[in-house]
Design a protein around this motif. Structure first.
Motif, PDB file in Angstrom:
ATOM      1  N   GLY B 271       0.821  -1.215   0.000  1.00 54.30           N
ATOM      2  CA  GLY B 271       0.000   0.000   0.000  1.00 54.30           C
ATOM      3  C   GLY B 271       0.846   1.251   0.000  1.00 54.30           C
ATOM      4  N   ILE B 272       1.850   1.272   0.871  1.00 51.72           N
ATOM      5  CA  ILE B 272       2.715   2.458   0.969  1.00 51.72           C
ATOM      6  C   ILE B 272       3.421   2.694  -0.358  1.00 51.72           C
ATOM      7  CG2 ILE B 272       4.727   3.431   2.101  1.00 51.72           C
ATOM      8  CD1 ILE B 272       3.953   1.838   4.595  1.00 51.72           C
ATOM      9  N   ILE B 273       4.016   1.637  -0.907  1.00 57.04           N
ATOM     10  CA  ILE B 273       4.760   1.794  -2.158  1.00 57.04           C
ATOM     11  C   ILE B 273       3.825   2.251  -3.276  1.00 57.04           C
ATOM     12  CG2 ILE B 273       5.965   0.491  -3.960  1.00 57.04           C
ATOM     13  CD1 ILE B 273       7.371  -1.050  -1.825  1.00 57.04           C
ATOM     14  N   PHE B 274       2.628   1.678  -3.312  1.00 60.24           N
ATOM     15  CA  PHE B 274       1.660   2.019  -4.348  1.00 60.24           C
ATOM     16  C   PHE B 274       1.295   3.503  -4.270  1.00 60.24           C
ATOM     17  CE2 PHE B 274      -2.658   2.147  -6.138  1.00 60.24           C
ATOM     18  CZ  PHE B 274      -2.416   1.547  -7.353  1.00 60.24           C
ATOM     19  N   ILE B 275       0.972   3.961  -3.064  1.00 56.42           N
ATOM     20  CA  ILE B 275       0.566   5.366  -2.900  1.00 56.42           C
ATOM     21  C   ILE B 275       1.708   6.299  -3.270  1.00 56.42           C
ATOM     22  CG2 ILE B 275      -0.091   7.096  -1.186  1.00 56.42           C
ATOM     23  CD1 ILE B 275      -1.657   4.783   0.212  1.00 56.42           C
ATOM     24  N   ILE B 276       2.918   5.972  -2.802  1.00 54.64           N
ATOM     25  CA  ILE B 276       4.054   6.846  -3.105  1.00 54.64           C
ATOM     26  C   ILE B 276       4.324   6.897  -4.604  1.00 54.64           C
ATOM     27  CG2 ILE B 276       6.547   7.109  -2.836  1.00 54.64           C
ATOM     28  CD1 ILE B 276       6.237   6.242   0.021  1.00 54.64           C
ATOM     29  N   SER B 277       4.226   5.757  -5.271  1.00 49.07           N
ATOM     30  CA  SER B 277       4.454   5.739  -6.717  1.00 49.07           C
ATOM     31  C   SER B 277       3.422   6.613  -7.426  1.00 49.07           C
ATOM     32  CB  SER B 277       4.367   4.318  -7.258  1.00 49.07           C
ATOM     33  OG  SER B 277       5.269   3.487  -6.579  1.00 49.07           O
ATOM     34  N   LEU B 278       2.157   6.495  -6.997  1.00 47.47           N
ATOM     35  CA  LEU B 278       1.104   7.303  -7.610  1.00 47.47           C
ATOM     36  C   LEU B 278       1.385   8.793  -7.409  1.00 47.47           C
ATOM     37  CD1 LEU B 278      -2.369   5.635  -7.006  1.00 47.47           C
ATOM     38  CD2 LEU B 278      -0.996   5.780  -9.078  1.00 47.47           C
ATOM     39  N   ILE B 279       1.699   9.169  -6.151  1.00 46.94           N
ATOM     40  CA  ILE B 279       1.988  10.577  -5.856  1.00 46.94           C
ATOM     41  C   ILE B 279       3.139  11.064  -6.723  1.00 46.94           C
ATOM     42  CG2 ILE B 279       2.831  12.170  -4.091  1.00 46.94           C
ATOM     43  CD1 ILE B 279       1.367  10.478  -2.023  1.00 46.94           C
ATOM     44  N   ASN B 280       4.167  10.244  -6.804  1.00 48.66           N
ATOM     45  CA  ASN B 280       5.344  10.608  -7.585  1.00 48.66           C
ATOM     46  C   ASN B 280       4.985  10.846  -9.053  1.00 48.66           C
ATOM     47  OD1 ASN B 280       7.970  10.997  -8.371  1.00 48.66           O
ATOM     48  ND2 ASN B 280       8.768   9.323  -7.133  1.00 48.66           N
ATOM     49  N   LEU B 281       4.185   9.925  -9.595  1.00 52.33           N
ATOM     50  CA  LEU B 281       3.771  10.071 -10.993  1.00 52.33           C
ATOM     51  C   LEU B 281       2.911  11.318 -11.186  1.00 52.33           C
ATOM     52  CD1 LEU B 281       2.942   6.420 -12.040  1.00 52.33           C
ATOM     53  CD2 LEU B 281       4.659   7.917 -13.033  1.00 52.33           C
ATOM     54  N   LYS B 282       1.943  11.508 -10.279  1.00 53.71           N
ATOM     55  CA  LYS B 282       1.062  12.673 -10.345  1.00 53.71           C
ATOM     56  C   LYS B 282       1.871  13.954 -10.274  1.00 53.71           C
ATOM     57  CE  LYS B 282      -3.294  11.982 -10.881  1.00 53.71           C
ATOM     58  NZ  LYS B 282      -3.883  10.783 -10.260  1.00 53.71           N
ATOM     59  N   LEU B 283       2.790  14.001  -9.295  1.00 51.82           N
ATOM     60  CA  LEU B 283       3.601  15.206  -9.103  1.00 51.82           C
ATOM     61  C   LEU B 283       4.389  15.533 -10.365  1.00 51.82           C
ATOM     62  CD1 LEU B 283       5.144  15.168  -5.516  1.00 51.82           C
ATOM     63  CD2 LEU B 283       3.514  16.767  -6.502  1.00 51.82           C
ATOM     64  N   SER B 284       5.029  14.518 -10.921  1.00 52.94           N
ATOM     65  CA  SER B 284       5.865  14.805 -12.090  1.00 52.94           C
ATOM     66  C   SER B 284       4.986  15.203 -13.277  1.00 52.94           C
ATOM     67  CB  SER B 284       6.736  13.604 -12.430  1.00 52.94           C
ATOM     68  OG  SER B 284       5.942  12.495 -12.712  1.00 52.94           O
TER      69      SER B 284
END
Lengths: 322, 291
Positions: B271-284
């Motif tokens: 869950g943590i990795i998934f959320i962070i990856s999503l945030i990272n993609l969204k941010l970029s």
């Protein structure tokens, strides 16, 4: 040493994107001094390797010296093979009276080399098998019209988001139910489906024109012939990059082997190394032996990298840019 | 022809994801004896215990967060600096690139064992030897709780900087030179050229390096397992000073055989990795929209 072949993506005139130097600007004597931090960092990078190599050739007495010696006073092989071990005249309390690395692991045939062979066998089998099934899958996904193909490909890509530890417990239970614990099956079979390799090969195949395959089909070549005669040769650079990837990863694999391999016969090199460490944690004399084992375990992957760095680096670079 | 891969993929990659999700809501220990140790659904019991009762898990989560933030940010900075410093294609740079990349292909167990000796608490350790030469008394590196995570971060930067460097180098080399030529004609200095050309154009590579090193950092295991053992055959070191998520998963699942509970830990990790990856993609993505 020809490191990191850049011919393909570097302009011939070496151009400094960081802007630290350029043909149009004057080079000051500072530009040399600027590299001093770089050289200091390099020393930190090399120090552990230097330490690993030199300590494996030090005597037990020398290993106990405070402060430690930088260059071994005498380069010895006792940590690998102690010819004096078991000598009747030897004092049993003498710390140097211990087995060398090759005299340990007596419970398995060939001792330490049993683990080298284990690791080699596992790595070669996994790499060859995974490349075959992955290239087959990539060929179908990339060059076939098929219902549900897109769903399969998206699932493969999506699965790369999932850390492999998520599946570790069900996979362990599957191995246990199949009675595969403590066998080579448990090493090899679950390691075969590698989503990243299929993804990478599909990406690579997408740059190869479909006409090549179409014309072969018109000539009534069987699908296996097309895969073997046309696709595999074209995929060669990508395959080599992925083979190196996979084999280095498997050679260094630790957590899964530790879980599934209980008996000493089934350990791979990293597990055997950790066992050495567990037995001799506090014992300084053991450190030379542990360093020797670490050195031997590191040499194959480092050599493989040095030999094939061109393909390897290109593989990494491509995976990052796409 | 697709069958061999798909069958294995479903059996060992897809099915385990769902199976561990199911297990994470169960009490499960592989024995499943009605009287001795029953198995069965506990609904959200595992997750409740993880988040509200389990102090070791909180410690593991906290340590992992510190570690990931430290390791990822420092690795990105170090690898970007290395890529820039070693960008010119000279002979010495090529050799240095090999040197910096070596840890990525060396057995992690081997490097951890060497670091273990570097940080040995007695005078025989390499670092304490250096200190002794300067007249400073030895430090118990691996038995000082405040130093546990920083030591693991250092090892991670040492091991990962070369990998990021290769990715950044590829990124830098794919930037067309005429951007720089145009900027130089306009009188941009090296710092400006870096700030306004190199850095923005490296954003996709940055995102990639960021996501992969975050995912990698969350999965740290070997360093904790080998450098911070505890006497009772568990992991994490003194007062769990170096306990992290995957070592805790191993501890619960394969030392205590709480397989359901360990599955819940695995899903929290996911869950943590998934959320962070999503945030990272969204941010970029949103950064790209801004420009």
């Amino acid at each position: 040493m020809t490191i990191i072949d850049q011919e393909e993506f570097v302009p011939k005139d070496t151009f400094d994107a960081g802007g630290f130097s350029s043909p149009f600007e004057k080079r000051s004597k500072w530009s040399k001094l600027r590299r001093i931090p770089l050289y200091l960092t390099t020393i930190i990078m090399v120090a552990p390797y230097y330490w690993m190599i030199t300590s494996s050739f030090k005597s037990v007495q020398e290993l106990q010296k405070v402060p430690p010696t930088v260059v071994p006073n005498k380069w010895l092989l006792v940590n690998y093979f102690n010819t004096n071990f078991g000598n009747v005249n030897n004092n049993s309390t003498d710390p140097s009276n211990q087995r060398g690395l090759f005299q340990r692991f007596e419970e398995v045939q060939f001792g330490f080399f049993h683990y080298v062979l284990n690791s080699l066998f596992i790595v070669v089998t996994i790499t060859v098998a995974t490349m075959l099934i992955s290239s087959l899958a990539a060929y179908v996904v990339s060059k076939h019209r098929m219902k549900g193909k897109r769903l399969i490909y998206l699932t493969i890509i999506g699965s790369m988001m999932v850390p492999w530890q998520v599946g570790i417990i069900p996979n362990f239970l599957t191995m246990s139910n199949l009675n595969w614990l403590d066998t080579y099956w448990a090493y090899i079979i679950p390691a075969l489906p590698k989503a990243f390799i299929v993804f990478f090969l599909v990406q690579y195949l997408s740059s190869i024109p479909d006409e090549l395959v179409e014309s072969a089909r018109i000539d009534r070549a069987s699908e296996f012939t097309i895969w073997w005669r046309i696709i595999l040769p074209l995929l060669k650079p990508a395959m080599i990059a992925m083979m190196i990837f996979a084999s280095i990863g498997e050679w260094n694999n630790f957590l899964w082997p530790m879980i599934i391999a209980n008996s000493p016969e089934m350990w791979n090199l990293p597990v055997a190394l950790s066992m050495l460490r567990n037995n001799g944690a506090g014992n300084i004399g053991m450190q030379g032996i542990i360093m020797g084992a670490s050195l031997l375990a590191s040499i194959p992957t480092v050599l493989l990298f040095l030999v094939a760095q061109k393909h390897f680096i290109r593989g990494i670079a491509l995976s990052g840019i796409k | 022809m697709l069958a061999p891969f798909v069958l294995l993929f479903v059996a060992f990659s897809i099915y385990p994801i769902f199976a561990s999700f199911r297990l994470s809501f169960m009490r499960y220990n592989a024995i499943c004896d009605e009287e001795l140790s029953p198995c069965g659904s506990v609904r959200f019991g595992n997750y409740y215990r993880l988040f509200f009762e389990d102090d070791r898990f909180h410690k593991a989560l906290l340590n992992t967060s510190y570690y990931v933030v430290g390791a990822v940010s420092l690795t990105i900075i170090a690898s970007l600096m290395l890529a820039i410093a070693l960008q010119a294609d000279t002979k010495s740079n090529r050799i240095l690139r090999v040197v910096f990349f070596l840890p990525s292909v060396t057995s992690s167990i081997a490097t951890v064992l060497v670091w273990g000796w570097v940080f040995r608490g007695d005078g025989v350790g390499l670092l304490n030897g250096v200190l002794a030469a300067m007249g400073i008394s030895p430090v118990e590196w691996l038995a000082t709780p405040a130093l546990a995570v920083p030591i693991l971060v250092l090892m991670s930067v040492w091991g990962g900087a070369g990998y990021g460097m290769i990715l950044f180098l590829a990124g830098i080399n794919s930037i067309p030179t005429y951007y720089y030529e145009a900027a130089m004609i306009d009188g941009a200095n090296p710092r400006q050229r870096f700030r306004y050309i190199t850095l923005p154009l490296l954003k996709p590579v940055m995102t990639y390096v960021g996501i992969t090193s975050i995912i990698g950092a969350f999965q740290i295991f070997e360093g904790v397992y080998l450098l911070f053992p505890t006497s009772v055959g568990s992991v994490g070191g003194l007062q769990d000073m170096a306990l992290m998520l995957v070592p805790y998963l191993y501890d619960q699942g394969f030392i205590h055989f709480r397989l359901g509970y360990a599955s819940a830990i695995a899903w929290v990790l996911f869950g943590i990795i998934f959320i962070i990856s999503l945030i990272n993609l969204k941010l970029s993505k949103s950064f790209e929209d801004l420009r």
